[in-house]
Design an enzyme around this catalytic site. Structure first.
Site, PDB file in Angstrom:
ATOM      1  N   HIS A  18      40.385  38.474  44.209  1.00  0.00           N
ATOM      2  CA  HIS A  18      38.955  37.540  43.902  1.00  0.00           C
ATOM      3  C   HIS A  18      37.825  37.896  44.851  1.00  0.00           C
ATOM      4  O   HIS A  18      36.631  37.965  44.435  1.00  0.00           O
ATOM      5  CB  HIS A  18      39.486  36.040  44.377  1.00  0.00           C
ATOM      6  CG  HIS A  18      40.305  35.653  43.267  1.00  0.00           C
ATOM      7  ND1 HIS A  18      41.213  34.739  43.726  1.00  0.00           N
ATOM      8  CD2 HIS A  18      40.704  36.049  42.000  1.00  0.00           C
ATOM      9  CE1 HIS A  18      42.236  34.352  42.637  1.00  0.00           C
ATOM     10  NE2 HIS A  18      41.691  35.185  41.455  1.00  0.00           N
ATOM     11  N   GLY A 138      47.081  37.088  25.837  1.00  0.00           N
ATOM     12  CA  GLY A 138      46.109  37.750  26.362  1.00  0.00           C
ATOM     13  C   GLY A 138      45.651  39.112  26.168  1.00  0.00           C
ATOM     14  O   GLY A 138      44.662  39.644  25.906  1.00  0.00           O
ATOM     15  N   ASP A 158      44.869  39.951  34.238  1.00  0.00           N
ATOM     16  CA  ASP A 158      45.647  39.861  35.494  1.00  0.00           C
ATOM     17  C   ASP A 158      47.021  39.101  34.816  1.00  0.00           C
ATOM     18  O   ASP A 158      47.315  38.059  35.290  1.00  0.00           O
ATOM     19  CB  ASP A 158      44.885  38.730  36.231  1.00  0.00           C
ATOM     20  CG  ASP A 158      45.794  38.319  37.507  1.00  0.00           C
ATOM     21  OD1 ASP A 158      46.620  38.963  37.955  1.00  0.00           O
ATOM     22  OD2 ASP A 158      45.385  37.135  37.990  1.00  0.00           O
TER      23      ASP A 158
END
Length: 275
Positions: A18, A138, A158
């Site tokens: 992040h 995804g 991710d």
């Protein structure tokens, strides 16, 4: 479908991923043209660090909770956003951090396949016109949702790495997006348990012919135990100007707080393929 990030929210891997994500988003926002972010494995958006799931593992205590007193330096921007999102009580996942940095002309598309997590993510962003929530795989979204109408943006990948073949799917996905949407920045997270799978992943990327790839890695100990998350990496396609320098400042700042002096700890910013 069994993976729930609530058990791992705010761990060292989240902090690394992040902090770098914020730097990438700031680079996109430095130009006035609109951008889009595709988050392929989005989770629920924000996490309660007092919940039983987080308490069971205690990973936030070895991660974000060691950083929250930092107010300057290369981690300050990321930590300002985390505190604004409610830390230490709550930790923002990648969709929440991304949304905090969107300008009025920008958009987030977030995908989550787990039914309960998808419902929580949808509730978190209800009535937000700048965020679209998709219940879809995804990996499939990489083809379905690229290229972006804005013609610029970030693809964040991710996956939980619970299934066999995730490194292969990631290498194929990076090559696919690079072919379909050359202007996109891609940021793809991967675990470092031991070196052999990571070496094979980088070799597959080199063999694919995909250009302009760097690997940004942090490890808390020598990565020799295949049963343990010893470190993690972020594979960046089409990195912004000066991002390698930013990463080379962020990683040692993280290791200074998150490392415990175990043998073999370290970090690296490595060019995988040339520009």
């Amino acid at each position: 479908m069994n993976y729930r990030h609530a058990f791992h929210a705010g761990n060292f891997a989240d902090c690394m991923k992040h902090a770098l994500l914020v730097a990438l988003l700031r680079a996109l926002a430095a130009k006035p043209a609109p951008f889009r972010v595709l988050d392929t494995h989005a989770g629920i958006g924000t996490y309660d660090l007092a919940a039983p799931e987080a308490g069971r593992t205690g990973e936030a205590g070895r991660g974000i909770l060691r950083l929250l007193d930092i107010e300057d330096g290369p981690l300050a921007d990321y930590l300002d956003l985390v505190r604004a999102a409610g830390a230490p009580a709550r930790y923002p996942g990648s969709p929440a951090l991304t949304r905090a940095l969107l300008r009025p002309q920008d958009h987030l598309a977030a995908c989550e396949l787990h039914p309960e997590d998808h419902a929580a993510l949808r509730a978190h962003f209800r009535r937000d016109a700048q965020v679209s929530i998709h219940r879809r795989d995804g990996w499939e979204a990489l083809r379905a949702l690229t290229p972006f109408p804005e013609r610029r943006g970030l693809v964040l990948v991710d996956p939980p790495f619970e299934q066999e073949g995730e490194f292969d799917r990631m290498a194929a996905g990076i090559a696919l997006v690079a072919h379909r949407f050359r202007a996109a920045i891609q940021a793809c997270w991967y675990p470092i348990k031991h070196r052999a799978p990571v070496r094979a992943f980088h070799t597959a990327l080199q063999d694919s012919g995909t250009r302009d790839l760097i690997a940004v890695e942090l490890w808390l100990r020598e990565p020799t135990d295949p049963q343990r998350l010893n470190g993690c990496g972020l594979l960046i396609a089409n990195p912004p100007w000066h991002f390698e320098d930013q990463a080379a400042a962020i990683l040692p700042a993280l290791l200074d707080r998150l490392g415990q002096g175990e043998p073999g700890e370290g970090w690296a910013v490595t060019r995988v393929t040339g520009e």
